[in-house]
Scaffold this motif. Structure first.
Motif, PDB file in Angstrom:
ATOM      1  N   ALA A  90      48.377  16.198  43.026  1.00  0.00           N
ATOM      2  CA  ALA A  90      48.554  15.386  44.272  1.00  0.00           C
ATOM      3  C   ALA A  90      49.855  15.889  44.831  1.00  0.00           C
ATOM      4  CB  ALA A  90      48.748  13.987  44.076  1.00  0.00           C
ATOM      5  N   ALA A  91      49.670  16.052  46.220  1.00  0.00           N
ATOM      6  CA  ALA A  91      50.778  16.761  46.946  1.00  0.00           C
ATOM      7  C   ALA A  91      51.820  15.956  46.777  1.00  0.00           C
ATOM      8  CB  ALA A  91      50.247  16.450  48.446  1.00  0.00           C
ATOM      9  N   ALA A  92      52.074  14.645  46.431  1.00  0.00           N
ATOM     10  CA  ALA A  92      53.253  13.778  46.518  1.00  0.00           C
ATOM     11  C   ALA A  92      54.117  14.349  45.084  1.00  0.00           C
ATOM     12  CB  ALA A  92      52.870  12.398  46.157  1.00  0.00           C
ATOM     13  N   THR A  93      53.542  15.039  44.086  1.00  0.00           N
ATOM     14  CA  THR A  93      54.032  15.756  42.998  1.00  0.00           C
ATOM     15  C   THR A  93      55.102  16.847  43.356  1.00  0.00           C
ATOM     16  OG1 THR A  93      52.154  16.707  42.011  1.00  0.00           O
ATOM     17  CG2 THR A  93      52.683  14.339  41.432  1.00  0.00           C
ATOM     18  N   LEU A  94      54.469  17.414  44.361  1.00  0.00           N
ATOM     19  CA  LEU A  94      55.149  18.891  44.672  1.00  0.00           C
ATOM     20  C   LEU A  94      56.418  18.775  45.717  1.00  0.00           C
ATOM     21  CD1 LEU A  94      51.940  20.886  45.731  1.00  0.00           C
ATOM     22  CD2 LEU A  94      53.092  21.138  43.775  1.00  0.00           C
ATOM     23  N   ALA A  95      57.272  19.589  45.312  1.00  0.00           N
ATOM     24  CA  ALA A  95      58.477  19.757  45.990  1.00  0.00           C
ATOM     25  C   ALA A  95      59.214  21.084  46.097  1.00  0.00           C
ATOM     26  CB  ALA A  95      59.757  18.800  45.614  1.00  0.00           C
ATOM     27  N   PRO A  96      59.758  21.556  47.235  1.00  0.00           N
ATOM     28  CA  PRO A  96      60.035  22.741  47.355  1.00  0.00           C
ATOM     29  C   PRO A  96      61.169  23.157  46.305  1.00  0.00           C
ATOM     30  CG  PRO A  96      60.473  21.581  49.576  1.00  0.00           C
ATOM     31  CD  PRO A  96      59.964  20.780  48.396  1.00  0.00           C
ATOM     32  N   GLY A  97      61.467  24.406  45.997  1.00  0.00           N
ATOM     33  CA  GLY A  97      62.214  24.598  44.759  1.00  0.00           C
ATOM     34  C   GLY A  97      62.603  26.453  45.033  1.00  0.00           C
ATOM     35  N   THR A  98      62.983  26.790  43.702  1.00  0.00           N
ATOM     36  CA  THR A  98      63.051  28.250  43.745  1.00  0.00           C
ATOM     37  C   THR A  98      61.703  28.927  43.493  1.00  0.00           C
ATOM     38  OG1 THR A  98      63.435  28.110  41.379  1.00  0.00           O
ATOM     39  CG2 THR A  98      65.572  28.081  42.940  1.00  0.00           C
ATOM     40  N   VAL A  99      61.594  30.130  44.231  1.00  0.00           N
ATOM     41  CA  VAL A  99      60.148  30.807  43.990  1.00  0.00           C
ATOM     42  C   VAL A  99      60.370  32.268  43.958  1.00  0.00           C
ATOM     43  CG1 VAL A  99      60.154  30.972  46.513  1.00  0.00           C
ATOM     44  CG2 VAL A  99      57.945  30.922  45.086  1.00  0.00           C
ATOM     45  N   ALA A 100      59.535  32.833  42.995  1.00  0.00           N
ATOM     46  CA  ALA A 100      59.579  34.341  42.964  1.00  0.00           C
ATOM     47  C   ALA A 100      58.221  34.762  43.564  1.00  0.00           C
ATOM     48  CB  ALA A 100      59.526  34.819  41.395  1.00  0.00           C
ATOM     49  N   ILE A 101      58.349  35.695  44.809  1.00  0.00           N
ATOM     50  CA  ILE A 101      57.187  36.103  45.587  1.00  0.00           C
ATOM     51  C   ILE A 101      56.970  37.448  45.112  1.00  0.00           C
ATOM     52  CG2 ILE A 101      56.363  36.530  47.829  1.00  0.00           C
ATOM     53  CD1 ILE A 101      58.895  34.593  48.999  1.00  0.00           C
ATOM     54  N   ALA A 102      55.533  37.225  44.466  1.00  0.00           N
ATOM     55  CA  ALA A 102      54.906  38.679  44.075  1.00  0.00           C
ATOM     56  C   ALA A 102      54.591  39.450  45.503  1.00  0.00           C
ATOM     57  CB  ALA A 102      53.528  38.274  43.496  1.00  0.00           C
ATOM     58  N   PRO A 103      54.864  40.920  45.662  1.00  0.00           N
ATOM     59  CA  PRO A 103      54.400  41.585  46.645  1.00  0.00           C
ATOM     60  C   PRO A 103      52.980  41.276  47.219  1.00  0.00           C
ATOM     61  CG  PRO A 103      55.428  42.921  45.023  1.00  0.00           C
ATOM     62  CD  PRO A 103      55.152  41.416  44.385  1.00  0.00           C
ATOM     63  N   SER A 157      47.933  25.884  47.382  1.00  0.00           N
ATOM     64  CA  SER A 157      47.304  26.910  48.259  1.00  0.00           C
ATOM     65  C   SER A 157      47.527  26.770  49.587  1.00  0.00           C
ATOM     66  CB  SER A 157      46.243  27.797  47.509  1.00  0.00           C
ATOM     67  OG  SER A 157      45.389  26.787  47.910  1.00  0.00           O
ATOM     68  N   GLY A 158      47.741  27.576  50.346  1.00  0.00           N
ATOM     69  CA  GLY A 158      47.591  27.458  52.017  1.00  0.00           C
ATOM     70  C   GLY A 158      47.071  28.662  52.428  1.00  0.00           C
ATOM     71  N   SER A 159      46.246  28.722  53.553  1.00  0.00           N
ATOM     72  CA  SER A 159      45.970  29.814  54.277  1.00  0.00           C
ATOM     73  C   SER A 159      45.766  29.762  55.801  1.00  0.00           C
ATOM     74  CB  SER A 159      44.698  30.267  53.547  1.00  0.00           C
ATOM     75  OG  SER A 159      43.569  29.306  53.762  1.00  0.00           O
ATOM     76  N   ALA A 160      45.821  30.675  56.470  1.00  0.00           N
ATOM     77  CA  ALA A 160      45.841  30.857  57.948  1.00  0.00           C
ATOM     78  C   ALA A 160      45.171  31.973  58.230  1.00  0.00           C
ATOM     79  CB  ALA A 160      47.008  30.566  58.661  1.00  0.00           C
ATOM     80  N   VAL A 161      44.498  32.101  59.543  1.00  0.00           N
ATOM     81  CA  VAL A 161      43.750  33.025  60.191  1.00  0.00           C
ATOM     82  C   VAL A 161      43.876  33.360  61.291  1.00  0.00           C
ATOM     83  CG1 VAL A 161      41.365  31.695  60.316  1.00  0.00           C
ATOM     84  CG2 VAL A 161      41.416  34.186  59.825  1.00  0.00           C
ATOM     85  N   THR A 162      43.798  34.328  62.085  1.00  0.00           N
ATOM     86  CA  THR A 162      44.047  34.637  63.427  1.00  0.00           C
ATOM     87  C   THR A 162      43.093  36.005  63.954  1.00  0.00           C
ATOM     88  OG1 THR A 162      45.401  34.888  65.327  1.00  0.00           O
ATOM     89  CG2 THR A 162      46.091  36.240  63.544  1.00  0.00           C
ATOM     90  N   MET A 202      52.924  27.766  55.906  1.00  0.00           N
ATOM     91  CA  MET A 202      54.014  27.074  54.973  1.00  0.00           C
ATOM     92  C   MET A 202      54.278  25.654  55.771  1.00  0.00           C
ATOM     93  SD  MET A 202      54.552  28.740  52.519  1.00  0.00           S
ATOM     94  CE  MET A 202      55.506  27.418  51.855  1.00  0.00           C
ATOM     95  N   ALA A 203      53.897  25.783  56.871  1.00  0.00           N
ATOM     96  CA  ALA A 203      53.912  24.386  57.879  1.00  0.00           C
ATOM     97  C   ALA A 203      52.938  23.277  56.956  1.00  0.00           C
ATOM     98  CB  ALA A 203      53.499  24.559  59.009  1.00  0.00           C
ATOM     99  N   GLN A 204      51.941  23.918  56.239  1.00  0.00           N
ATOM    100  CA  GLN A 204      50.889  22.931  55.485  1.00  0.00           C
ATOM    101  C   GLN A 204      51.621  22.145  54.273  1.00  0.00           C
ATOM    102  OE1 GLN A 204      47.247  24.849  54.893  1.00  0.00           O
ATOM    103  NE2 GLN A 204      47.981  26.520  56.112  1.00  0.00           N
ATOM    104  N   PHE A 205      52.552  23.037  53.728  1.00  0.00           N
ATOM    105  CA  PHE A 205      53.004  22.387  52.461  1.00  0.00           C
ATOM    106  C   PHE A 205      53.796  20.943  52.689  1.00  0.00           C
ATOM    107  CE2 PHE A 205      56.388  22.068  49.131  1.00  0.00           C
ATOM    108  CZ  PHE A 205      55.544  22.267  48.087  1.00  0.00           C
ATOM    109  N   PRO A 206      53.580  20.031  51.729  1.00  0.00           N
ATOM    110  CA  PRO A 206      52.820  20.147  50.601  1.00  0.00           C
ATOM    111  C   PRO A 206      51.376  19.764  50.578  1.00  0.00           C
ATOM    112  CG  PRO A 206      53.972  18.224  50.528  1.00  0.00           C
ATOM    113  CD  PRO A 206      54.238  18.752  51.773  1.00  0.00           C
ATOM    114  N   ARG A 207      50.765  19.372  51.988  1.00  0.00           N
ATOM    115  CA  ARG A 207      49.318  19.115  52.154  1.00  0.00           C
ATOM    116  C   ARG A 207      48.616  20.159  51.592  1.00  0.00           C
ATOM    117  NH1 ARG A 207      52.123  18.262  56.451  1.00  0.00           N
ATOM    118  NH2 ARG A 207      50.708  19.843  57.703  1.00  0.00           N
ATOM    119  N   GLN A 208      47.265  19.917  51.057  1.00  0.00           N
ATOM    120  CA  GLN A 208      46.426  20.772  50.755  1.00  0.00           C
ATOM    121  C   GLN A 208      45.437  20.889  51.740  1.00  0.00           C
ATOM    122  OE1 GLN A 208      46.728  22.833  47.663  1.00  0.00           O
ATOM    123  NE2 GLN A 208      45.057  23.902  48.897  1.00  0.00           N
TER     124      GLN A 208
END
Length: 181
Positions: free
Chosen positions: A22-35, A139-144, A167-173
């Motif tokens: 559930a979205a309520a259990t997610l919170a921002p933190g440190t992140v390693a971003i894969a290329p 996960s989140g996605s956007a298209v244009t 990222m504006a969607q976080f933490p909503r799915q």
């Protein structure tokens, strides 16, 4: 409602399904971003999308860390760019007239009318997993769809616009990609 979401998350864990918590259990933190990866994505375009996602994550209160294997989350970034044909776009304005030293004036004429440009559909998807666990937690996605060859179709603006929308969607799915004009 929150109790029902919590019960659904517990039931999913007990059942061993891969549904995100559930979205309520997610919170921002440190992140390693894969290329960034994607079919036919040039190294320059991948770098532009990587930078855009990192800036958007910073604004969403994440702390990107260099390298893989660090951080609370691991983020994978996928970019898909597909040409959907050509469209008519307005011509570029004429440059100002140039004066020559011999006293004559050279006038640049506007090509006027319309020119044909590529219409490119770009989708950005970001998937977060907890470090050490391959199961996605968000996960989140956007298209244009943008016309190339103008300011709004430039790769820098497209990348940042999509990264900010994701990222504006976080933490909503969201059920699917957010469509950006």
């Amino acid at each position: 409602m929150l109790i029902l979401e919590g019960l659904a998350a517990v039931a999913a864990i007990v059942a061993g399904t891969d549904s995100p918590p559930a979205a309520a259990t997610l919170a921002p933190g440190t992140v390693a971003i894969a290329p960034a990866a994607g079919p036919a994505l040039s190294s320059e375009a991948a770098r532009v999308f990587d930078d855009a996602v990192q800036r958007a994550m910073l604004r969403a209160r994440f702390t990107p860390l260099p390298g893989q294997g660090h951080g609370r989350y691991a983020a994978s970034v996928t970019v898909t760019r597909t040409s959907r044909g050509v469209v008519a776009a307005e011509g570029r304005p004429a440059p100002p007239p140039l004066a020559n030293l011999n006293g004559s004036v050279s006038v640049a004429l506007s090509p006027g009318g319309e020119r044909l440009s590529d219409l490119v559909v770009t989708e950005l998807k970001v998937v977060l997993s907890r470090r050490g666990d391959a199961r996605p937690v968000w996960s989140g996605s956007a298209v244009t769809a943008r016309v190339t060859g103008n300011r709004t179709g430039g790769i820098d603006l497209v990348a940042q616009t999509l990264a900010d929308a994701v990222m504006a969607q976080f933490p909503r799915q969201a059920a699917g990609p957010v469509s950006i004009p």
